[in-house]
Motif scaffolding. Structure first.
Motif, PDB file in Angstrom:
ATOM      1  N   SER A 173       0.829  -1.206   0.000  1.00  0.00           N
ATOM      2  CA  SER A 173       0.000   0.000   0.000  1.00  0.00           C
ATOM      3  C   SER A 173       0.863   1.255   0.000  1.00  0.00           C
ATOM      4  O   SER A 173       0.552   2.244  -0.685  1.00  0.00           O
ATOM      5  CB  SER A 173      -0.921   0.004   1.224  1.00  0.00           C
ATOM      6  OG  SER A 173      -1.802  -1.097   1.212  1.00  0.00           O
ATOM      7  N   SER A 174       1.940   1.218   0.759  1.00  0.00           N
ATOM      8  CA  SER A 174       2.773   2.413   0.911  1.00  0.00           C
ATOM      9  C   SER A 174       3.432   2.832  -0.397  1.00  0.00           C
ATOM     10  O   SER A 174       3.613   4.029  -0.651  1.00  0.00           O
ATOM     11  CB  SER A 174       3.844   2.181   1.986  1.00  0.00           C
ATOM     12  OG  SER A 174       3.240   1.996   3.253  1.00  0.00           O
ATOM     13  N   TRP A 177       0.734   4.677  -2.329  1.00  0.00           N
ATOM     14  CA  TRP A 177       0.551   6.021  -1.776  1.00  0.00           C
ATOM     15  C   TRP A 177       1.742   6.914  -2.129  1.00  0.00           C
ATOM     16  O   TRP A 177       1.565   8.060  -2.523  1.00  0.00           O
ATOM     17  CB  TRP A 177       0.392   5.956  -0.259  1.00  0.00           C
ATOM     18  CG  TRP A 177      -0.777   5.156   0.205  1.00  0.00           C
ATOM     19  CD1 TRP A 177      -1.945   4.963  -0.455  1.00  0.00           C
ATOM     20  CD2 TRP A 177      -0.890   4.429   1.433  1.00  0.00           C
ATOM     21  NE1 TRP A 177      -2.785   4.162   0.288  1.00  0.00           N
ATOM     22  CE2 TRP A 177      -2.166   3.825   1.437  1.00  0.00           C
ATOM     23  CE3 TRP A 177      -0.050   4.230   2.525  1.00  0.00           C
ATOM     24  CZ2 TRP A 177      -2.612   3.030   2.503  1.00  0.00           C
ATOM     25  CZ3 TRP A 177      -0.489   3.447   3.577  1.00  0.00           C
ATOM     26  CH2 TRP A 177      -1.753   2.855   3.563  1.00  0.00           C
ATOM     27  N   ALA A 233      -7.473  -0.215   6.023  1.00  0.00           N
ATOM     28  CA  ALA A 233      -8.645   0.294   5.317  1.00  0.00           C
ATOM     29  C   ALA A 233      -8.860   1.779   5.624  1.00  0.00           C
ATOM     30  O   ALA A 233      -9.203   2.567   4.735  1.00  0.00           O
ATOM     31  CB  ALA A 233      -9.881  -0.517   5.698  1.00  0.00           C
ATOM     32  N   TRP A 236      -6.399   3.921   3.603  1.00  0.00           N
ATOM     33  CA  TRP A 236      -6.838   4.072   2.217  1.00  0.00           C
ATOM     34  C   TRP A 236      -8.001   5.061   2.129  1.00  0.00           C
ATOM     35  O   TRP A 236      -8.012   5.943   1.261  1.00  0.00           O
ATOM     36  CB  TRP A 236      -7.265   2.719   1.654  1.00  0.00           C
ATOM     37  CG  TRP A 236      -6.135   1.927   1.088  1.00  0.00           C
ATOM     38  CD1 TRP A 236      -5.465   0.891   1.676  1.00  0.00           C
ATOM     39  CD2 TRP A 236      -5.523   2.095  -0.194  1.00  0.00           C
ATOM     40  NE1 TRP A 236      -4.483   0.407   0.855  1.00  0.00           N
ATOM     41  CE2 TRP A 236      -4.501   1.128  -0.305  1.00  0.00           C
ATOM     42  CE3 TRP A 236      -5.755   2.961  -1.254  1.00  0.00           C
ATOM     43  CZ2 TRP A 236      -3.700   1.009  -1.436  1.00  0.00           C
ATOM     44  CZ3 TRP A 236      -4.960   2.850  -2.396  1.00  0.00           C
ATOM     45  CH2 TRP A 236      -3.942   1.883  -2.484  1.00  0.00           C
ATOM     46  N   THR A 272      -3.580  14.506   0.830  1.00  0.00           N
ATOM     47  CA  THR A 272      -3.639  13.045   0.752  1.00  0.00           C
ATOM     48  C   THR A 272      -2.766  12.410   1.821  1.00  0.00           C
ATOM     49  O   THR A 272      -3.166  11.444   2.492  1.00  0.00           O
ATOM     50  CB  THR A 272      -3.189  12.574  -0.636  1.00  0.00           C
ATOM     51  OG1 THR A 272      -4.031  13.152  -1.634  1.00  0.00           O
ATOM     52  CG2 THR A 272      -3.256  11.062  -0.743  1.00  0.00           C
ATOM     53  N   ILE A 276      -3.955   9.977   5.008  1.00  0.00           N
ATOM     54  CA  ILE A 276      -3.410   8.650   5.317  1.00  0.00           C
ATOM     55  C   ILE A 276      -2.948   8.597   6.771  1.00  0.00           C
ATOM     56  O   ILE A 276      -3.226   7.637   7.503  1.00  0.00           O
ATOM     57  CB  ILE A 276      -2.252   8.316   4.369  1.00  0.00           C
ATOM     58  CG1 ILE A 276      -2.770   8.202   2.929  1.00  0.00           C
ATOM     59  CG2 ILE A 276      -1.557   7.026   4.786  1.00  0.00           C
ATOM     60  CD1 ILE A 276      -1.676   8.107   1.893  1.00  0.00           C
TER      61      ILE A 276
END
Length: 322
Positions: A173-174, A177, A233, A236, A272, A276
């Motif tokens: 995920s990182s 991002w 979750a 995100w 953003t 996060i």
């Protein structure tokens, strides 16, 4: 300054005297230290099967590209064969069943390696002269090499460290991002007179830098923190909300003669990132109902607390080394 100094950040790393999990349990009774699973879960294997099919197909495309197949029927044979062979190989690779964390680490490593290869290829294409662009063959090579090295690195990490599958998901995920935020900063920071095509250079470089910054940050954080699925979750969702909340800034660029609207991407990147981070903080200490959180392999982070100092105040970090 003596009476008003404020220590910001980690003033003291208050490790619980390098305690064992048993001693930490006495000092932090609310913190549970569950028995780690010895075998992989079905979810891990399902993820690895899916990634392996994509990896096999990608390797087949690389082989067809290097072989110079132009007939579509011939070109598609290697991807079809390897797209089936790779999951079959994973089936035998899992006999006997793999250790917990290994399949997730291999899958994450392959995806991250492929992303690294794509980022390098993408920046080369947007920044090089047309005659020097790597083209599709360069893309196939970058993906084949990156995903293979990533999968090998993921296997080594999973075999020797047995990281939580949630940590592998955090790493994956990182990098997404980091790439998104880095591309926003890179594109928004380019000079105003530049056309959009040239500004892509900044977006490509920013995305590549953001990819690796996100990867390094998540790798370091994973040594002391294992996120829950709820926290992932929320991060995100927080990132999406932060980006959406930044959209009105572009209305401020509607007037003539002002800075270009692409400058608003800098604020979008900041919003953003804050979203996060807010998602992580708001779900700090959460637990998953399906299974207890695993312990990180190096250290465990419990939280933060104020710290009184002779001439001011600070923040202490509470945790335990393994």
């Amino acid at each position: 300054m003596k009476s008003s100094c404020l220590v910001i950040g980690c003033a003291v790393l208050a490790l619980t005297s390098l305690v064992s999990p048993a001693r930490a349990q006495q000092q932090f009774p609310q913190q549970q230290f569950p028995q780690q699973q010895s075998q992989r879960t079905s979810l891990e294997m399902g993820t690895l099967y899916g990634v392996s099919a994509a990896y096999g197909a990608g390797m087949g495309i690389w082989i067809s590209t290097e072989a110079g197949f132009e007939d579509p029927a011939l070109f598609l044979i290697p991807p079809a064969l390897l797209g089936v062979a790779a999951p079959v190989g994973v089936y035998f690779f899992d006999r006997p069943k793999l250790k917990r964390g290994v399949p997730a680490a291999v899958a994450a490593g392959a995806l991250i390696g492929a992303g690294e290869g794509l980022g390098i290829w993408g920046y080369q294409v947007v920044s090089a002269k047309e005659a020097d662009e790597w083209g599709f063959r360069g893309l196939a090579r970058a993906e084949a090499l990156g995903s293979t090295l990533g999968a090998a690195g993921g296997f080594a990490l999973g075999y020797f460290q047995s990281p939580s599958p949630k940590s592998s998901l955090l790493l994956s995920s990182s990098v997404v991002w980091g790439t998104a935020v880095g591309a926003m900063f890179g594109y928004g920071a380019t000079h105003s007179p530049q056309p959009y095509g040239i500004s892509n250079d900044g977006a490509g470089l920013g995305g590549l830098i953001g990819f690796n910054v996100g990867l390094a940050a998540a790798a370091g954080l994973s040594t002391v923190y294992v996120p829950t699925y709820k926290s992932l979750a929320a991060m995100w969702l927080g990132g999406g909300i932060g980006f959406a909340a930044s959209l009105p800034v572009y209305l401020l660029y509607a007037r003539d003669g002002g800075p270009p609207a692409k400058r608003g991407l800098i604020f979008s990147g900041v919003a953003t990132t804050l979203g996060i981070g807010a998602g992580a903080l708001l779900t700090w200490g959460s637990t998953d109902s399906a299974a207890a959180d695993e312990e990180p392999r190096f250290a465990q982070l419990y939280g933060f607390a104020p710290l009184a100092l002779p001439n001011g105040a600070g923040i202490q970090v509470l945790g335990a080394l393994r």
